[in-house]
Design an enzyme around this catalytic site. Structure first.
Site, PDB file in Angstrom:
ATOM      1  N   GLN A 134       3.964  10.792  -5.718  1.00  0.00           N
ATOM      2  CA  GLN A 134       2.906  11.760  -5.407  1.00  0.00           C
ATOM      3  C   GLN A 134       2.753  11.872  -3.893  1.00  0.00           C
ATOM      4  OE1 GLN A 134      -0.816  10.176  -6.613  1.00  0.00           O
ATOM      5  NE2 GLN A 134      -2.024  11.931  -6.030  1.00  0.00           N
ATOM      6  N   GLY A 135       3.123  13.015  -3.333  1.00  0.00           N
ATOM      7  CA  GLY A 135       3.092  13.189  -1.877  1.00  0.00           C
ATOM      8  C   GLY A 135       1.916  14.023  -1.409  1.00  0.00           C
ATOM      9  N   SER A 137      -1.028  12.297   0.749  1.00  0.00           N
ATOM     10  CA  SER A 137      -1.561  11.777   2.012  1.00  0.00           C
ATOM     11  C   SER A 137      -0.584  11.932   3.165  1.00  0.00           C
ATOM     12  CB  SER A 137      -1.901  10.290   1.875  1.00  0.00           C
ATOM     13  OG  SER A 137      -2.776  10.086   0.807  1.00  0.00           O
ATOM     14  N   SER A 169       3.304   6.070  -3.113  1.00  0.00           N
ATOM     15  CA  SER A 169       3.627   4.977  -4.043  1.00  0.00           C
ATOM     16  C   SER A 169       4.930   5.251  -4.782  1.00  0.00           C
ATOM     17  CB  SER A 169       2.522   4.814  -5.095  1.00  0.00           C
ATOM     18  OG  SER A 169       1.330   4.439  -4.493  1.00  0.00           O
ATOM     19  N   GLU A 252      -5.914  10.498 -12.322  1.00  0.00           N
ATOM     20  CA  GLU A 252      -5.737   9.300 -11.484  1.00  0.00           C
ATOM     21  C   GLU A 252      -7.033   8.493 -11.389  1.00  0.00           C
ATOM     22  OE1 GLU A 252      -4.296  10.138  -7.548  1.00  0.00           O
ATOM     23  OE2 GLU A 252      -3.757   8.048  -7.199  1.00  0.00           O
ATOM     24  N   SER A 367     -10.864   6.836  -1.349  1.00  0.00           N
ATOM     25  CA  SER A 367     -11.533   5.553  -1.071  1.00  0.00           C
ATOM     26  C   SER A 367     -12.870   5.469  -1.812  1.00  0.00           C
ATOM     27  CB  SER A 367     -11.770   5.405   0.432  1.00  0.00           C
ATOM     28  OG  SER A 367     -12.795   6.303   0.821  1.00  0.00           O
TER      29      SER A 367
HETATM   30  C1  LIG Z   1      -2.121   1.174  -2.800  1.00  0.00           C
HETATM   31  C2  LIG Z   1      -2.199   2.579  -2.323  1.00  0.00           C
HETATM   32  C3  LIG Z   1      -1.421   3.533  -2.953  1.00  0.00           C
HETATM   33  C4  LIG Z   1      -1.454   4.869  -2.503  1.00  0.00           C
HETATM   34  N1  LIG Z   1      -0.639   5.771  -3.103  1.00  0.00           N
HETATM   35  C5  LIG Z   1      -0.602   7.050  -2.654  1.00  0.00           C
HETATM   36  C6  LIG Z   1       0.294   7.981  -3.227  1.00  0.00           C
HETATM   37  O1  LIG Z   1       1.071   7.662  -4.123  1.00  0.00           O
HETATM   38  N2  LIG Z   1       0.296   9.241  -2.736  1.00  0.00           N
HETATM   39  C7  LIG Z   1      -0.561   9.641  -1.742  1.00  0.00           C
HETATM   40  O2  LIG Z   1      -0.531  10.809  -1.384  1.00  0.00           O
HETATM   41  N3  LIG Z   1      -1.418   8.755  -1.160  1.00  0.00           N
HETATM   42  C8  LIG Z   1      -1.460   7.484  -1.596  1.00  0.00           C
HETATM   43  N4  LIG Z   1      -2.312   6.555  -1.012  1.00  0.00           N
HETATM   44  C9  LIG Z   1      -3.121   6.976   0.135  1.00  0.00           C
HETATM   45  C10 LIG Z   1      -4.619   7.081  -0.180  1.00  0.00           C
HETATM   46  O3  LIG Z   1      -4.873   8.192  -1.026  1.00  0.00           O
HETATM   47  C11 LIG Z   1      -5.347   7.212   1.170  1.00  0.00           C
HETATM   48  O4  LIG Z   1      -5.125   6.017   1.881  1.00  0.00           O
HETATM   49  C12 LIG Z   1      -6.831   7.410   0.973  1.00  0.00           C
HETATM   50  O5  LIG Z   1      -7.114   8.697   0.441  1.00  0.00           O
HETATM   51  C13 LIG Z   1      -7.613   7.240   2.302  1.00  0.00           C
HETATM   52  O6  LIG Z   1      -7.040   8.028   3.293  1.00  0.00           O
HETATM   53  P1  LIG Z   1      -6.669   7.389   4.736  1.00  0.00           P
HETATM   54  O7  LIG Z   1      -5.842   6.164   4.512  1.00  0.00           O
HETATM   55  O8  LIG Z   1      -6.094   8.473   5.561  1.00  0.00           O
HETATM   56  O9  LIG Z   1      -8.044   6.909   5.345  1.00  0.00           O
HETATM   57  P2  LIG Z   1      -9.110   7.819   6.089  1.00  0.00           P
HETATM   58  O10 LIG Z   1      -9.307   9.084   5.346  1.00  0.00           O
HETATM   59  O11 LIG Z   1      -8.759   7.892   7.530  1.00  0.00           O
HETATM   60  O12 LIG Z   1     -10.419   6.937   5.914  1.00  0.00           O
HETATM   61  C14 LIG Z   1     -10.652   5.773   6.723  1.00  0.00           C
HETATM   62  C15 LIG Z   1     -12.008   5.199   6.337  1.00  0.00           C
HETATM   63  O13 LIG Z   1     -13.036   6.179   6.572  1.00  0.00           O
HETATM   64  C16 LIG Z   1     -13.791   6.401   5.392  1.00  0.00           C
HETATM   65  N5  LIG Z   1     -14.149   7.816   5.274  1.00  0.00           N
HETATM   66  C17 LIG Z   1     -13.338   8.879   5.500  1.00  0.00           C
HETATM   67  N6  LIG Z   1     -14.016  10.039   5.290  1.00  0.00           N
HETATM   68  C18 LIG Z   1     -15.257   9.689   4.900  1.00  0.00           C
HETATM   69  C19 LIG Z   1     -16.422  10.419   4.514  1.00  0.00           C
HETATM   70  N7  LIG Z   1     -16.416  11.752   4.478  1.00  0.00           N
HETATM   71  N8  LIG Z   1     -17.544   9.728   4.183  1.00  0.00           N
HETATM   72  C20 LIG Z   1     -17.548   8.381   4.198  1.00  0.00           C
HETATM   73  N9  LIG Z   1     -16.491   7.625   4.564  1.00  0.00           N
HETATM   74  C21 LIG Z   1     -15.357   8.260   4.896  1.00  0.00           C
HETATM   75  C22 LIG Z   1     -12.871   6.001   4.245  1.00  0.00           C
HETATM   76  O14 LIG Z   1     -13.614   5.584   3.118  1.00  0.00           O
HETATM   77  C23 LIG Z   1     -12.100   4.855   4.853  1.00  0.00           C
HETATM   78  O15 LIG Z   1     -12.853   3.653   4.729  1.00  0.00           O
HETATM   79  C24 LIG Z   1      -2.310   5.237  -1.438  1.00  0.00           C
HETATM   80  C25 LIG Z   1      -3.107   4.264  -0.818  1.00  0.00           C
HETATM   81  C26 LIG Z   1      -3.048   2.953  -1.247  1.00  0.00           C
HETATM   82  C27 LIG Z   1      -3.902   1.928  -0.563  1.00  0.00           C
END
Ligand SMILES: Cc1cc2nc3c(=O)[nH]c(=O)nc-3n(C[C@H](O)[C@H](O)[C@H](O)COP(=O)(O)OP(=O)(O)OC[C@H]3O[C@@H](n4cnc5c(N)ncnc54)[C@H](O)[C@@H]3O)c2cc1C
Length: 383
Positions: A134-135, A137, A169, A252, A367
């Protein structure tokens, strides 16, 4: 064993009969089950073992229940799939590995994907011969997917995709990726996105595994450099990628919890009761956390079986799952001294991987803060 048409029709219409028949088949101990039903620390070997098990389940007909006949299935509903994975966990399979995307991506492919493409792709996936990632992020677009920058430009008989995805993932083990890309202007936010089925073996695709703190290579960074995607690989409508993403998130965050809790239950009953380091109260609390996931996610399965989707309510199940995953793995750690230090065999390695993975379950699929935000705004209508 291959199913005859009358047996197929009977099992399609009767989930308890399907469950009992599959349970008997698994109890006979097919060799592919025996190979997959043990702790395997290497993800490469784990995916191989699970692929063989998927092939055996497909050939015998079991994994085809729950998928429509025009896509190579035997009919029935997601409740059949819920029963199949419940039994696989009870018969010792430790996780779904890359096949968790059956329950994250495949329902959306089946509902919104281009029919001819999905009629080929879904059976190949069910057979364990092709797998999906799933692409969504990107380095600068996670919580707010409307910021994503990977671009798809129309070119002749299709599109050319250029951009960078991260935290993808199972990409290292996948042959296909459902990519969300921008087809509208930069300012179009969520309105200008389109979902594409992209062949990860195509020229211009580069998959670089990211080694996690738990030592596994489940996550990866995937770059697309002018990758050609035929026009008939658009999933959903052009500029309709947000609808596709929301359909995926309903699974999901919602129904997937059912599948995951089958394996957590197994961890709980196998590792916790005999542990001297674990008190009854803590074990009872963890069991209650799991019961909450089981209740809400089985209701989600029934809703989807009836043709509805969960929408923002999926966030509640997702939060309950995070809670149960962490409380159960806390107990496993408390009860097993080998986990923190000591033995280095596959069994301990897998327990250690699972414990460390449970620390990041509050991030994937959106998150914990984003789930709470959705509950506040969309369910409670708070300002
Ligand atoms: C084990 C794992 C598997 C994953 N698998 C996939 C996958 O297969 N495909 C894919 O596309 N992605 C995948 N991801 C990515 C995941 O969807 C993102 O990491 C997640 O959506 C958070 O985005 P970010 O890492 O850019 O953090 P950010 O969006 O930068 O957030 C950083 C912090 O800020 C907080 N935050 C951000 N915006 C807000 C808001 N509006 N209000 C309050 N708090 C906020 C967040 O809660 C977090 O604590 C995976 C992540 C993990 C850990």
């Amino acid at each position: 064993m291959s199913l005859l048409a009358p047996a197929q029709a009977a099992l399609r219409d009767d989930v308890p009969a399907y469950t009992a028949a599959l349970d008997r088949w698994l109890a006979e101990g097919p060799s592919a089950l025996r190979a997959a039903a043990r702790p395997i620390a290497s993800y490469e070997r784990r995916v191989d073992a699970m692929s063989e098990l998927m092939a055996a389940l497909y050939d015998a007909g079991w994994s085809r229940f729950g998928w429509p006949e025009h896509l190579g299935g035997h009919g029935g509903s997601i409740v059949h799939r819920g029963a199949m994975w419940y039994l696989l966990a009870r018969h010792g399979v430790p996780s779904m590995a890359v096949f968790e995307h059956f329950e994250v991506l495949a329902p959306t492919l089946a509902a919104l994907g281009p029919p001819e493409f999905v009629a080929e792709a879904l059976p190949a996936f069910l057979r364990g011969r092709e797998t999906w990632a799933q692409g969504f992020s990107e380095p600068d677009a996670g919580s707010d997917l409307a910021l994503l920058r990977t671009r798809a430009v129309e070119a002749g008989d299709g599109y050319r995709i250029t951009g960078r995805k991260i935290w993808t993932s199972w990409a290292r083990y996948a042959t296909w990726c459902l990519v969300l890309a921008r087809t509208g202007s930069t300012e179009s936010r969520h309105r200008g996105l389109t979902a594409f089925a992209v062949d990860l073996r195509a020229p211009g695709v580069d998959v670089r595994p990211i080694i996690q703190a738990n030592g596994t290579d489940e996550l990866a960074e995937v770059t697309f450099d002018d990758v050609h995607v035929p026009a008939d690989r658009v999933v959903g409508d052009l500029d309709g990628g947000w609808t596709v993403a929301m359909h995926i998130l309903s699974h999901e965050r919602g129904t997937y919890a059912w599948f995951r809790q089958c394996f957590l239950y197994r961890d709980l009953v196998e590792h916790v009761p005999s542990s001297p380091g674990v008190g009854d109260r803590a074990a009872g609390d963890a069991l209650l956390d799991l019961a909450a996931v089981s209740a809400t996610s089985s209701a989600a399965l029934r809703l989807h079986a009836a043709g509805a989707t969960l929408g923002p309510r999926a966030t509640i199940t997702k939060l309950l799952l995070c809670n149960a995953e962490q409380s159960i793995q806390d107990l496993v750690l408390a009860g097993d001294g080998d986990l923190a230090a000591g033995r280095q065999d596959d069994e301990v390695a897998v327990l250690r991987q699972d414990y460390l993975f449970s620390r990041i379950v509050t991030i994937y699929g959106g998150s914990q803060q984003i789930q709470l935000d959705t509950i506040a705004k969309q369910l409670l209508a708070l300002p």
